[in-house]
Design an enzyme around this catalytic site. Structure first.
Site, PDB file in Angstrom:
ATOM      1  N   SER A  33       0.834  -1.194   0.000  1.00 44.64           N
ATOM      2  CA  SER A  33       0.000   0.000   0.000  1.00 44.64           C
ATOM      3  C   SER A  33       0.871   1.248   0.000  1.00 44.64           C
ATOM      4  O   SER A  33       2.099   1.157  -0.086  1.00 44.64           O
ATOM      5  CB  SER A  33      -0.928  -0.027   1.219  1.00 44.64           C
ATOM      6  OG  SER A  33      -1.945   0.930   1.083  1.00 44.64           O
ATOM      7  N   ASN A  34       0.234   2.400   0.058  1.00 51.48           N
ATOM      8  CA  ASN A  34       0.924   3.683   0.083  1.00 51.48           C
ATOM      9  C   ASN A  34       0.552   4.444   1.344  1.00 51.48           C
ATOM     10  O   ASN A  34      -0.552   4.248   1.857  1.00 51.48           O
ATOM     11  CB  ASN A  34       0.442   4.548  -1.091  1.00 51.48           C
ATOM     12  CG  ASN A  34       1.207   4.285  -2.356  1.00 51.48           C
ATOM     13  OD1 ASN A  34       2.404   4.024  -2.335  1.00 51.48           O
ATOM     14  ND2 ASN A  34       0.512   4.363  -3.467  1.00 51.48           N
ATOM     15  N   ARG A  35       1.408   5.338   1.768  1.00 49.48           N
ATOM     16  CA  ARG A  35       1.053   6.195   2.908  1.00 49.48           C
ATOM     17  C   ARG A  35       0.041   7.230   2.435  1.00 49.48           C
ATOM     18  O   ARG A  35       0.351   8.055   1.592  1.00 49.48           O
ATOM     19  CB  ARG A  35       2.294   6.910   3.429  1.00 49.48           C
ATOM     20  CG  ARG A  35       3.135   6.060   4.345  1.00 49.48           C
ATOM     21  CD  ARG A  35       4.316   6.843   4.856  1.00 49.48           C
ATOM     22  NE  ARG A  35       3.938   7.894   5.774  1.00 49.48           N
ATOM     23  CZ  ARG A  35       4.816   8.758   6.286  1.00 49.48           C
ATOM     24  NH1 ARG A  35       6.084   8.691   5.944  1.00 49.48           N
ATOM     25  NH2 ARG A  35       4.418   9.677   7.135  1.00 49.48           N
TER      26      ARG A  35
ATOM     27  N   ALA B 295      -3.699   7.968  -3.573  1.00 52.30           N
ATOM     28  CA  ALA B 295      -2.327   7.464  -3.695  1.00 52.30           C
ATOM     29  C   ALA B 295      -2.433   6.024  -4.190  1.00 52.30           C
ATOM     30  O   ALA B 295      -2.473   5.074  -3.406  1.00 52.30           O
ATOM     31  CB  ALA B 295      -1.636   7.525  -2.342  1.00 52.30           C
ATOM     32  N   VAL B 296      -2.542   5.900  -5.502  1.00 53.28           N
ATOM     33  CA  VAL B 296      -2.744   4.577  -6.111  1.00 53.28           C
ATOM     34  C   VAL B 296      -1.399   3.845  -6.144  1.00 53.28           C
ATOM     35  O   VAL B 296      -0.377   4.445  -6.494  1.00 53.28           O
ATOM     36  CB  VAL B 296      -3.276   4.735  -7.556  1.00 53.28           C
ATOM     37  CG1 VAL B 296      -3.603   3.380  -8.166  1.00 53.28           C
ATOM     38  CG2 VAL B 296      -4.495   5.653  -7.596  1.00 53.28           C
TER      39      VAL B 296
END
Ligand code: CTP
Length: 217
Positions: free
Chosen positions: A21-23, A88-89
């Site tokens: 995932s992303n922050r 934030a893909v």
């Protein structure tokens, strides 16, 4: 107007218990959705997993993976006047999702093969529209740690959007998880505007005013 907003991170599973995932807290996207609702617009909010309450008057579509976000955006983009892709893909996902939990075993290292996800922002550049149906005003975001302006200008060009909203995520106190941000706006015309450090809710209201300017509202 009808405003489509994407927000939050995506999660790309490796196996039933793990993901990449992303922050991203989703705060900026949710603030934009709320500011648009507050000024009387219809909002479709396509959200990855976040710890925020959905704005009551938005049509909120909850998604998990980048593929689900892509499909949801394309399902709702048809009649949108403005598309704000704030999410934030994840840029890559595991090539294979293991159906069972990957066990540690006796391995001394572990290599994961990743493949690119579909770029949602880029996919809107060549969106087929009916005749006389104007393209939506497409807004992309660029979270950068260095050479913010140069990277954002390149993204604007490559992704063919009307506006890129850039923010520097290298410093403390703004950007990720914070309630505040500082934004540099780069328009397709070449115009650059800076929105000085402020609460994300205040910046979101300024962005919605800019959409009004574009549509002469
Ligand atoms: N974006 C998207 N779909 C993706 C990746 C990104 O729609 N698969 C959108 C984001 O929502 C954002 C913009 O593209 O509006 C820029 O995202 P960013 O990750 O900063 O840019 P990338 O093109 O992925 O470039 P890089 O990661 O190399 O900086």
């Amino acid at each position: 107007m009808k405003i489509l907003v994407t927000a939050g991170p995506t999660r790309e599973p490796l196996d039933p218990v793990r993901y990449l995932s992303n922050r991203s807290s989703g705060k900026m996207g949710y603030a934009i959705a709320q500011a648009a609702l507050d000024t009387g617009h219809e909002v479709v909010l396509i959200s990855g997993p976040v710890a925020l309450a959905a704005p009551p008057r938005a049509r909120t579509v909850q998604v998990t993976t980048s593929d689900e976000m892509y499909e949801a955006v394309h399902a709702w983009v048809r009649d949108a006047d403005v598309c704000v892709l704030c999410a934030a893909v994840a840029d890559f996902r595991p090539a294979k999702i293991e159906p069972r939990k990957i066990k540690k075993g006796a391995r001394s290292s572990f290599t994961l093969e990743l493949v690119p996800t579909r770029d949602i922002l880029l996919s809107l550049r060549d969106l087929p529209r009916a005749e006389n149906d104007p393209r939506p005003f497409v807004v992309g975001f660029a979270a950068e740690t260095n050479d913010v302006l140069a990277h954002a200008q390149e993204k604007l060009r490559a992704k063919g959007c009307a506006l890129i909203v850039a923010n520097d995520v290298s410093g403390a106190g703004v950007g990720f998880d914070s309630d505040e941000n500082e934004l540099t706006l780069i328009f397709a015309s070449g115009e650059i505007r800076v929105l000085a450090r402020a609460k994300k809710t205040v910046l979101a209201a300024s962005l919605v005013k800019i959409f009004h300017e574009f549509f002469n509202l």
